[in-house]
Design a protein around this motif. Structure first.
Motif, PDB file in Angstrom:
ATOM      1  N   PHE A 122      -1.744  16.477  -3.930  1.00 21.18           N
ATOM      2  CA  PHE A 122      -1.087  17.634  -3.180  1.00 21.18           C
ATOM      3  C   PHE A 122       0.015  18.319  -3.840  1.00 21.18           C
ATOM      4  O   PHE A 122       0.263  19.509  -3.480  1.00 21.18           O
ATOM      5  CB  PHE A 122      -0.828  17.201  -1.702  1.00 21.18           C
ATOM      6  CG  PHE A 122      -2.086  16.587  -0.907  1.00 21.18           C
ATOM      7  CD1 PHE A 122      -2.906  17.509  -0.445  1.00 21.18           C
ATOM      8  CD2 PHE A 122      -2.257  15.515  -0.649  1.00 21.18           C
ATOM      9  CE1 PHE A 122      -4.067  17.103   0.248  1.00 21.18           C
ATOM     10  CE2 PHE A 122      -3.091  15.057   0.202  1.00 21.18           C
ATOM     11  CZ  PHE A 122      -4.146  15.846   0.416  1.00 21.18           C
ATOM     12  N   LEU A 123       0.641  17.725  -4.769  1.00 27.23           N
ATOM     13  CA  LEU A 123       2.002  18.459  -5.309  1.00 27.23           C
ATOM     14  C   LEU A 123       1.627  20.003  -5.991  1.00 27.23           C
ATOM     15  O   LEU A 123       2.024  20.784  -5.733  1.00 27.23           O
ATOM     16  CB  LEU A 123       2.710  17.375  -6.196  1.00 27.23           C
ATOM     17  CG  LEU A 123       4.001  18.220  -6.738  1.00 27.23           C
ATOM     18  CD1 LEU A 123       5.011  18.528  -5.740  1.00 27.23           C
ATOM     19  CD2 LEU A 123       4.771  17.131  -7.765  1.00 27.23           C
TER      20      LEU A 123
ATOM     21  N   ALA B  44       0.766  -1.306   0.069  1.00 25.54           N
ATOM     22  CA  ALA B  44       0.027  -0.087   0.057  1.00 25.54           C
ATOM     23  C   ALA B  44       0.932   1.310  -0.099  1.00 25.54           C
ATOM     24  O   ALA B  44       0.459   2.367  -0.395  1.00 25.54           O
ATOM     25  CB  ALA B  44      -0.944   0.018   1.158  1.00 25.54           C
ATOM     26  N   SER B  45       2.036   1.087   0.768  1.00 26.98           N
ATOM     27  CA  SER B  45       2.867   2.453   0.693  1.00 26.98           C
ATOM     28  C   SER B  45       3.397   2.892  -0.807  1.00 26.98           C
ATOM     29  O   SER B  45       3.654   3.808  -1.222  1.00 26.98           O
ATOM     30  CB  SER B  45       4.210   1.988   1.412  1.00 26.98           C
ATOM     31  OG  SER B  45       5.078   0.945   0.840  1.00 26.98           O
ATOM     32  N   VAL B  46       3.564   1.846  -1.708  1.00 28.28           N
ATOM     33  CA  VAL B  46       3.712   2.097  -2.969  1.00 28.28           C
ATOM     34  C   VAL B  46       2.954   2.755  -3.840  1.00 28.28           C
ATOM     35  O   VAL B  46       2.944   3.634  -4.766  1.00 28.28           O
ATOM     36  CB  VAL B  46       3.991   0.573  -3.992  1.00 28.28           C
ATOM     37  CG1 VAL B  46       4.552   1.000  -5.335  1.00 28.28           C
ATOM     38  CG2 VAL B  46       5.246  -0.259  -3.119  1.00 28.28           C
ATOM     39  N   VAL B  47       1.526   2.662  -3.295  1.00 28.53           N
ATOM     40  CA  VAL B  47       0.321   3.457  -4.170  1.00 28.53           C
ATOM     41  C   VAL B  47       0.167   4.903  -3.104  1.00 28.53           C
ATOM     42  O   VAL B  47      -0.011   5.880  -3.741  1.00 28.53           O
ATOM     43  CB  VAL B  47      -0.885   2.574  -4.191  1.00 28.53           C
ATOM     44  CG1 VAL B  47      -1.489   2.009  -2.962  1.00 28.53           C
ATOM     45  CG2 VAL B  47      -1.874   3.562  -4.937  1.00 28.53           C
ATOM     46  N   ALA B  48       0.187   4.858  -1.993  1.00 29.49           N
ATOM     47  CA  ALA B  48      -0.002   5.840  -0.886  1.00 29.49           C
ATOM     48  C   ALA B  48       1.000   7.260  -1.476  1.00 29.49           C
ATOM     49  O   ALA B  48       0.626   8.270  -1.348  1.00 29.49           O
ATOM     50  CB  ALA B  48       0.127   5.516   0.310  1.00 29.49           C
ATOM     51  N   GLY B  49       2.176   6.665  -1.317  1.00 29.92           N
ATOM     52  CA  GLY B  49       3.032   7.669  -1.753  1.00 29.92           C
ATOM     53  C   GLY B  49       3.010   8.593  -2.893  1.00 29.92           C
ATOM     54  O   GLY B  49       2.783  10.023  -2.938  1.00 29.92           O
ATOM     55  N   PRO B  50       3.071   7.915  -4.096  1.00 27.83           N
ATOM     56  CA  PRO B  50       2.616   8.744  -5.435  1.00 27.83           C
ATOM     57  C   PRO B  50       1.144   9.195  -5.369  1.00 27.83           C
ATOM     58  O   PRO B  50       1.017  10.299  -6.038  1.00 27.83           O
ATOM     59  CB  PRO B  50       2.733   7.591  -6.429  1.00 27.83           C
ATOM     60  CG  PRO B  50       3.887   6.408  -5.770  1.00 27.83           C
ATOM     61  CD  PRO B  50       3.317   6.675  -4.386  1.00 27.83           C
ATOM     62  N   ALA B  51       0.274   8.706  -4.955  1.00 27.95           N
ATOM     63  CA  ALA B  51      -1.025   9.097  -4.662  1.00 27.95           C
ATOM     64  C   ALA B  51      -1.105  10.491  -4.056  1.00 27.95           C
ATOM     65  O   ALA B  51      -1.802  11.496  -4.319  1.00 27.95           O
ATOM     66  CB  ALA B  51      -2.142   8.033  -3.871  1.00 27.95           C
ATOM     67  N   ILE B  52      -0.319  10.495  -2.862  1.00 25.25           N
ATOM     68  CA  ILE B  52      -0.512  11.830  -2.112  1.00 25.25           C
ATOM     69  C   ILE B  52       0.363  12.978  -2.725  1.00 25.25           C
ATOM     70  O   ILE B  52      -0.316  13.954  -2.774  1.00 25.25           O
ATOM     71  CB  ILE B  52       0.539  11.539  -0.762  1.00 25.25           C
ATOM     72  CG1 ILE B  52      -0.360  10.700   0.292  1.00 25.25           C
ATOM     73  CG2 ILE B  52       0.713  13.135  -0.217  1.00 25.25           C
ATOM     74  CD1 ILE B  52       0.338  10.382   1.463  1.00 25.25           C
TER      75      ILE B  52
END
Length: 452
Positions: free
Chosen positions: A393-394, A381-389
């Motif tokens: 928000f970028l 899930a961290s692999v999708v959560a990081g890019p999704a954030i």
């Protein structure tokens, strides 16, 4: 003569532990030793693209938002595969899961290179790269399940420390180093073909040279229905809330790491002023430090306590270091020595989460396979959560806003560790009741093989 012979045998017997194979002396289970080597090479291949694929795609006409979405889809498939690595290991055995991961990676990457990138077709890139996300978690986390199932409990912390040593040694540490040397020499596209070769070599080493029997058989009890096994690896998240919380902590652990690959290469090259090669070397320093501290925090966790190490060294430490990773280069400009220091600081604190891999299966000792599936789900899930954030928000908040979001998440993970109490730390007997309740649901689960 008999008594003399005994006097010679006994000292030998006592001295035997000191003459163990060198891998055992440093904490690597000898039957799995080739697996750690194969994993390292495999993850080098997987990590080659880590530091430059996003700018490569953008240079070829894929916009930043589309690139972020590609990595989000990749992360989604990786998250599913990470959970499946534990669930399918219960059904098939870890070795078969690893073979599946290797096959998926090789086929999808070959299509990604020969069809998607050569035509720069966004839909084909999304499809082939997204499907490739199933590959590395099935291979790597399948091996982690194998390690957890085959290693005695008293050595499990050290063994999982070595797993993360090999994992992060490849992705992104040595992978980025390989890229920094090959990209200027043979070009970005050809370097991706080298990655495929490394994947094949590492995968075959692990799968052909490891003969430890636990990984060759299913981990779930014989006769248990496949659907029950799969559902149990998911429902444990709410049957055992501590496991669910641990999965969230694991997601927060490396979400920023995978978010970084979307925007930090551009931040450090275009805003701070480093070259791409300098950025890749900076990434190598960051995760070389992480490799060493994976082992350090394994030892510290055994002495200071797993939960305390994760909370203070991992959560609080990473919150501080991730802000330093932004503010120091932003204020100082292209001062490479300072950038190296803050990168190493972040890499070190990130390793503070290593004891979580020993803590999670210990939270549900009668359901280790399911607990590892939950841990792997958090990792995926961290692999999708990081890019999704980053994707969300970028644009409105910029790089500084995203870094603050990650810092707050790290602090939240530190607070969450208060709930990750081991069964023998709970004075109210709730763990005992939970265990009996689950035995009623799955009578055969208690007899699941633990490889010890």
């Amino acid at each position: 003569m008999t008594s003399v012979s005994s006097t010679h045998i006994d000292p030998r017997s006592e001295a035997a532990p000191a003459r163990r194979h060198w891998t055992e002396r440093i904490g690597i289970p000898r039957p799995l030793a080739w697996g750690f080597i194969g994993l390292l090479i495999f993850m080098i291949g997987d990590g080659v693209e880590f530091g430059y694929l996003s700018p490569y795609l953008q240079d070829h006409g894929i916009g930043a938002q589309r690139a972020a979405f590609i990595f989000t889809v990749y992360g989604t498939t990786a998250a599913i595969a990470a959970w499946l690595s534990g669930a399918l290991s219960d059904m098939w055995g870890p070795r078969r899961v690893m073979w599946t991961g290797l096959g998926v990676w090789v086929v999808c990457h070959a299509l990604f290179l020969t069809i998607a990138l050569t035509t720069v077709d966004y839909r084909l890139i999304l499809l082939t790269y997204g499907l490739r996300g199933f590959g590395y978690p099935l291979f790597a986390y399948g091996f982690l399940v194998w390690v957890a199932a085959a290693t005695p409990q008293q050595r499990l912390g050290t063994a999982v420390g070595w797993f993360w040593f090999a994992f992060t040694g490849g992705l992104p540490t040595l992978g980025s180093l390989v890229a920094s040397g090959l990209v200027p020499w043979i070009g970005s596209y050809a370097t991706l073909w080298v990655a495929l070769g490394l994947i094949v070599v590492g995968g075959l080493i692990a799968l052909l040279l490891v003969h430890e029997p636990t990984g060759h058989r299913r981990l779930a009890p014989e006769g248990e229905r496949p659907l029950v096994t799969l559902l149990g690896s998911l429902t444990i998240l709410w049957r055992r809330p501590r496991i669910g919380v641990g999965a969230i902590v694991r997601t927060i652990n490396t979400a920023p790491q995978f978010g970084f690959m979307v925007f930090l290469p551009i931040f450090f090259t275009e805003t701070v002023g480093f070259t791409l090669e300098e950025w890749l070397r900076l990434l190598t320093v960051m995760f070389t430090t992480n490799i060493g501290f994976n082992l350090v925090f394994g030892v510290i966790g055994d002495r200071m306590g797993w939960r305390r190490t994760v909370a203070l060294c991992g959560g609080v430490g990473s919150a501080i270091s991730i802000l330093a990773l932004y503010y120091v280069p932003a204020a100082a400009g292209p001062q490479y020595a300072l950038a190296i220091l803050v990168a190493a600081f972040y890499g070190a604190t990130l390793a503070g989460y290593v004891p979580l891999s020993a803590l999670m299966p210990s939270l549900a000792p009668e359901h280790k396979g399911q607990a590892m599936a939950a841990l792997n789900l958090g990792a995926g899930a961290s692999v999708v959560a990081g890019p999704a954030i980053v994707a969300v928000f970028l644009g409105p908040l910029g790089v500084v806003g995203v870094m603050w979001i990650f810092a707050v998440l790290y602090l939240a993970s530190a607070a969450m560790t208060a709930f990750l109490k081991l069964p023998d730390e709970q004075g109210d007997g709730s763990a005992h009741s939970d265990a009996h309740e689950e035995v009623g649901e799955r009578q055969t689960a208690v007899s699941a093989p633990q490889g010890e």
